[in-house]
Enzyme design. Sequence first.
Site, PDB file in Angstrom:
ATOM      1  N   TYR A  49       0.843  -1.201   0.000  1.00 17.87           N
ATOM      2  CA  TYR A  49       0.000   0.000   0.000  1.00 17.87           C
ATOM      3  C   TYR A  49       0.874   1.245   0.000  1.00 17.87           C
ATOM      4  O   TYR A  49       1.851   1.314   0.740  1.00 17.87           O
ATOM      5  CB  TYR A  49      -0.901   0.022   1.252  1.00 17.87           C
ATOM      6  CG  TYR A  49      -2.345  -0.188   0.894  1.00 17.87           C
ATOM      7  CD1 TYR A  49      -2.999   0.720   0.064  1.00 17.87           C
ATOM      8  CD2 TYR A  49      -3.051  -1.291   1.357  1.00 17.87           C
ATOM      9  CE1 TYR A  49      -4.325   0.516  -0.296  1.00 17.87           C
ATOM     10  CE2 TYR A  49      -4.370  -1.491   0.991  1.00 17.87           C
ATOM     11  CZ  TYR A  49      -5.006  -0.579   0.159  1.00 17.87           C
ATOM     12  OH  TYR A  49      -6.298  -0.776  -0.198  1.00 17.87           O
ATOM     13  N   GLU A  51      -0.669   4.702  -0.327  1.00 18.96           N
ATOM     14  CA  GLU A  51      -1.583   5.849  -0.468  1.00 18.96           C
ATOM     15  C   GLU A  51      -0.822   7.147  -0.271  1.00 18.96           C
ATOM     16  O   GLU A  51      -0.003   7.280   0.635  1.00 18.96           O
ATOM     17  CB  GLU A  51      -2.722   5.742   0.545  1.00 18.96           C
ATOM     18  CG  GLU A  51      -3.823   4.834   0.052  1.00 18.96           C
ATOM     19  CD  GLU A  51      -5.015   4.784   0.991  1.00 18.96           C
ATOM     20  OE1 GLU A  51      -5.110   5.611   1.900  1.00 18.96           O
ATOM     21  OE2 GLU A  51      -5.843   3.893   0.795  1.00 18.96           O
ATOM     22  N   ASP A 199      -6.943  13.957 -25.102  1.00 23.45           N
ATOM     23  CA  ASP A 199      -6.923  12.553 -24.675  1.00 23.45           C
ATOM     24  C   ASP A 199      -6.205  11.781 -25.777  1.00 23.45           C
ATOM     25  O   ASP A 199      -6.772  11.501 -26.833  1.00 23.45           O
ATOM     26  CB  ASP A 199      -8.357  12.043 -24.482  1.00 23.45           C
ATOM     27  CG  ASP A 199      -8.394  10.576 -24.067  1.00 23.45           C
ATOM     28  OD1 ASP A 199      -7.346   9.906 -24.139  1.00 23.45           O
ATOM     29  OD2 ASP A 199      -9.477  10.097 -23.689  1.00 23.45           O
ATOM     30  N   THR A 225      -3.978   6.539 -21.930  1.00 18.06           N
ATOM     31  CA  THR A 225      -3.781   5.199 -21.402  1.00 18.06           C
ATOM     32  C   THR A 225      -2.382   4.766 -21.842  1.00 18.06           C
ATOM     33  O   THR A 225      -1.751   5.416 -22.687  1.00 18.06           O
ATOM     34  CB  THR A 225      -4.825   4.201 -21.957  1.00 18.06           C
ATOM     35  OG1 THR A 225      -4.886   4.328 -23.362  1.00 18.06           O
ATOM     36  CG2 THR A 225      -6.194   4.446 -21.358  1.00 18.06           C
ATOM     37  N   LYS A 228      -2.300   1.022 -25.226  1.00 21.90           N
ATOM     38  CA  LYS A 228      -2.694   0.931 -26.645  1.00 21.90           C
ATOM     39  C   LYS A 228      -1.413   1.024 -27.496  1.00 21.90           C
ATOM     40  O   LYS A 228      -0.563   0.152 -27.378  1.00 21.90           O
ATOM     41  CB  LYS A 228      -3.729   2.008 -26.948  1.00 21.90           C
ATOM     42  CG  LYS A 228      -4.999   1.822 -26.089  1.00 21.90           C
ATOM     43  CD  LYS A 228      -6.086   2.790 -26.454  1.00 21.90           C
ATOM     44  CE  LYS A 228      -7.369   2.501 -25.705  1.00 21.90           C
ATOM     45  NZ  LYS A 228      -7.480   3.149 -24.409  1.00 21.90           N
ATOM     46  N   ARG A 234      -2.061  -2.056 -18.675  1.00 17.17           N
ATOM     47  CA  ARG A 234      -3.291  -1.285 -18.551  1.00 17.17           C
ATOM     48  C   ARG A 234      -3.076  -0.255 -17.453  1.00 17.17           C
ATOM     49  O   ARG A 234      -2.842  -0.606 -16.294  1.00 17.17           O
ATOM     50  CB  ARG A 234      -4.472  -2.184 -18.191  1.00 17.17           C
ATOM     51  CG  ARG A 234      -4.573  -3.421 -19.046  1.00 17.17           C
ATOM     52  CD  ARG A 234      -5.892  -4.075 -18.877  1.00 17.17           C
ATOM     53  NE  ARG A 234      -6.882  -3.284 -19.571  1.00 17.17           N
ATOM     54  CZ  ARG A 234      -7.131  -3.390 -20.877  1.00 17.17           C
ATOM     55  NH1 ARG A 234      -6.470  -4.252 -21.620  1.00 17.17           N
ATOM     56  NH2 ARG A 234      -8.032  -2.635 -21.438  1.00 17.17           N
TER      57      ARG A 234
END
Length: 403
Positions: A49, A51, A199, A225, A228, A234
């Site tokens: 973790y 955060e 984008d 992203t 692609k 991802r």
Amino acid sequence: KTTMKDTQIKKLIDLEKKRQKNVINLIASENVVSKDVIEALGSELTNKYAEGYSGKRYYGGNEFADKIEDLCKDRALALFGLSPDLWHVNVQPLSGSPANLAVFLALVPKEGKIMGMSLTHGGHLTHGQKVSATGKFWTSVQFGVNEKSEMIDFEVIKAQAIAEKPAIIVAGFTAYPRTVDFKKFREVADDCGAILMADMSHFAGLVAGKAYPSPFEYADVVTTTVHKTLRGPRSALIFVKKDKTKLDAKGNPVSFASLIDRAVFPGLQGGPHLNQIAAVAVALKEASTPAFKKYAGQVVKNAKVLADELAKKGWRIVSGGTDSHLVLIDTWMGGKGIGGKEASDRLEKAGIIVNKNTIPGETRTPVDPSGIRVGSAAETTRGKKEKDFKKIAEKIDKVLRTK
Ligand code: DSN
């Protein structure tokens, strides 16, 4: 050699691996990542973790997490030639939709309007479509392409933007084969006082490889992203200009960068996926090589061959061609051909994977639209060249014509 004990899942993973190997993958938004990317994804980083942000975590034990996140950020800025003095990047978004949502959450007031390309003309769900949170929490106005050219028409967009006064304009797409003129979008944004967000999810790898125009000279915010054309895991990135500010409720200027960081965490997400961030860093390094530049150029060459060959065989290519990795084919052709669903199903049976897609001026339904979308990114990674794409076009033609 795997030591996986869960044989049920292992078997399914193996079957999927085999499926991927045995098909021609023309899904425009997919690619094939390197073993190094997979290794980073499958690492012990998934146990941790973290955060918060580098140097400001809410959990202990983040010595190496900080180094990984910092390296990923450095590589992201370097890949697109951005000075860390002028640009900030957030590498924590889990994928493209949450990245876009974070930008709107940060920068668009509740009563603000999002202007983006409509879904049937090539826009993405998160560019303000009604079924997406971006079209439910904010009002939105959608623009389309010119009916004849099937390309973006800036005269229309400018008039629409001036009349609608959006808070933000999204330049980008999920199914538009042409280059986007970011300079013109900048002018429209300035004419109506909007923030300009690009984008570049689909074409980020092409921008990195200098095979497609870069939005960075003109946009205030750029989302992408990684999985692609950029050929990573991802994930998603948000780039933002450091000098952009917005007034808070007390009238004090707050940077877009800090608003976006806060929107990603704690606004929308909890702990970042460190294994994913490490894999992004690996992919960004790979994308900075001369080999990747060559790859990006080949992706566009291959897509052009695919579009040209299919057009020669009588298929209607939306907008008449492509400038990118993506080709939109009108398989329905006003009733002379076959619907997108049938086309996609037939091709799948023949080992070619595509997705059915709406086309501008769609007359059918999204579940059985008029066309299919194909792309060259994945098969180019597998080493295919123009002659191979000519053969793929021949195969597609044959399958679509066979009754
Ligand atoms: N689903 C992606 C695509 O295929 O373009 C966008 O989110």
